[in-house]
Design a protein around this motif. Structure first.
Motif, PDB file in Angstrom:
ATOM      1  N   GLU A 142      -4.591  72.147 -56.210  1.00 28.44           N
ATOM      2  CA  GLU A 142      -5.527  72.292 -55.023  1.00 28.44           C
ATOM      3  C   GLU A 142      -5.986  70.709 -55.237  1.00 28.44           C
ATOM      4  O   GLU A 142      -5.996  70.620 -53.839  1.00 28.44           O
ATOM      5  CB  GLU A 142      -5.633  73.224 -54.785  1.00 28.44           C
ATOM      6  N   ASP A 201      -3.914  68.243 -54.671  1.00 31.06           N
ATOM      7  CA  ASP A 201      -2.332  67.638 -53.312  1.00 31.06           C
ATOM      8  C   ASP A 201      -3.279  68.594 -51.937  1.00 31.06           C
ATOM      9  O   ASP A 201      -4.009  69.113 -51.703  1.00 31.06           O
ATOM     10  CB  ASP A 201      -1.274  68.653 -53.049  1.00 31.06           C
ATOM     11  N   PRO A 202      -4.489  67.534 -51.126  1.00 31.95           N
ATOM     12  CA  PRO A 202      -4.977  67.684 -49.700  1.00 31.95           C
ATOM     13  C   PRO A 202      -3.938  68.374 -49.164  1.00 31.95           C
ATOM     14  O   PRO A 202      -4.398  69.125 -48.187  1.00 31.95           O
ATOM     15  CB  PRO A 202      -5.796  66.270 -49.713  1.00 31.95           C
ATOM     16  N   PHE A 203      -2.592  68.478 -48.791  1.00 30.58           N
ATOM     17  CA  PHE A 203      -1.325  68.602 -47.769  1.00 30.58           C
ATOM     18  C   PHE A 203      -1.515  70.364 -48.516  1.00 30.58           C
ATOM     19  O   PHE A 203      -0.286  70.955 -47.072  1.00 30.58           O
ATOM     20  CB  PHE A 203      -0.335  67.829 -47.904  1.00 30.58           C
ATOM     21  N   SER A 212      -2.900  73.082 -48.517  1.00 29.68           N
ATOM     22  CA  SER A 212      -3.473  74.080 -47.404  1.00 29.68           C
ATOM     23  C   SER A 212      -3.109  73.143 -46.113  1.00 29.68           C
ATOM     24  O   SER A 212      -2.974  73.823 -44.848  1.00 29.68           O
ATOM     25  CB  SER A 212      -4.897  73.582 -47.936  1.00 29.68           C
ATOM     26  N   PHE A 213      -2.893  72.312 -45.950  1.00 31.00           N
ATOM     27  CA  PHE A 213      -2.171  72.088 -44.463  1.00 31.00           C
ATOM     28  C   PHE A 213      -1.007  72.560 -44.726  1.00 31.00           C
ATOM     29  O   PHE A 213      -0.504  73.125 -43.800  1.00 31.00           O
ATOM     30  CB  PHE A 213      -2.720  70.360 -43.978  1.00 31.00           C
ATOM     31  N   SER A 214       0.244  72.300 -45.464  1.00 28.40           N
ATOM     32  CA  SER A 214       1.266  72.889 -45.784  1.00 28.40           C
ATOM     33  C   SER A 214       1.628  74.281 -45.323  1.00 28.40           C
ATOM     34  O   SER A 214       2.619  75.462 -44.653  1.00 28.40           O
ATOM     35  CB  SER A 214       2.194  72.974 -46.469  1.00 28.40           C
ATOM     36  N   GLU A 239       0.257  75.455 -41.567  1.00 26.67           N
ATOM     37  CA  GLU A 239       1.476  74.959 -40.824  1.00 26.67           C
ATOM     38  C   GLU A 239       2.417  76.322 -41.230  1.00 26.67           C
ATOM     39  O   GLU A 239       3.266  76.310 -40.312  1.00 26.67           O
ATOM     40  CB  GLU A 239       2.184  73.610 -41.500  1.00 26.67           C
TER      41      GLU A 239
END
Length: 170
Positions: free
Chosen positions: A106, A109-111, A113-115, A118
């Motif tokens: 986690e 991969d900073p994206f 939580s964004f995904s 989304e």
């Protein structure tokens, strides 16, 4: 907790007025006893408040240390993963390793939580749109049904009227 108020002893109509058999010396001794009791309670309260503050500070220090240890564990897992990839060995399946593995991934991969957000927003938007479509369908159905009932009622009344006038016109 009941604190004795010596002022009430002299209040008229309080039912706790001064007793004629109590001399002034006993009244003064009662007042000093109650005052000392109040002071003991006050000092105990201050001790408990100080103890509570020290416990809060200890808890905050321990929480900071816990957060620091978690970060250190993630860094250690990162080093283990590097060493395992360097040696070409597969990772273990220990619960601790798996827990820190997910935290490590986690963090890398900073994206993620964004995904995840989304996907949640997309799901919410889907159900909201579905709800609005159902609402519009129900309103249109109710309107069409009301107009249909109105036309049927008009046709029925016209038929009854013509049936009523038919024998009169003949």
């Amino acid at each position: 907790m009941f604190l004795f108020n010596p002022c009430c002893l002299s209040c008229p109509g309080s039912g706790v007025g001064p007793h004629p058999e109590l001399p002034q010396g006993q009244m003064d001794s009662l007042l000093s006893i109650i005052s000392s009791q109040r002071e003991r309670f006050r000092s105990r309260n201050q001790e408990l408040e100080a103890e509570s503050r020290s416990m809060q500070q200890t808890m905050q220090a321990l929480q900071g240390e816990l957060d620091s240890l978690r970060a250190d564990n993630i860094k250690l897992y990162e080093k283990i993963k590097f060493l395992q990839s360097y040696a070409g060995r597969a990772g273990g399946s220990d619960d601790t390793v798996m827990r820190y593995s997910s935290q490590y991934e986690e963090r890398l991969d900073p994206f993620a939580s964004f995904s995840k957000r989304e996907r949640q927003q997309t799901t919410i938007a889907f159900f909201y749109t579905l709800f609005l479509h159902c609402l519009v369908f129900l309103v249109l159905y109710k309107t069409a049904w009301s107009e249909s009932i109105g036309r049927d009622c008009t046709a029925f009344c016209a038929k009854k009227y013509s049936d009523h006038l038919h024998p009169v016109l003949l």
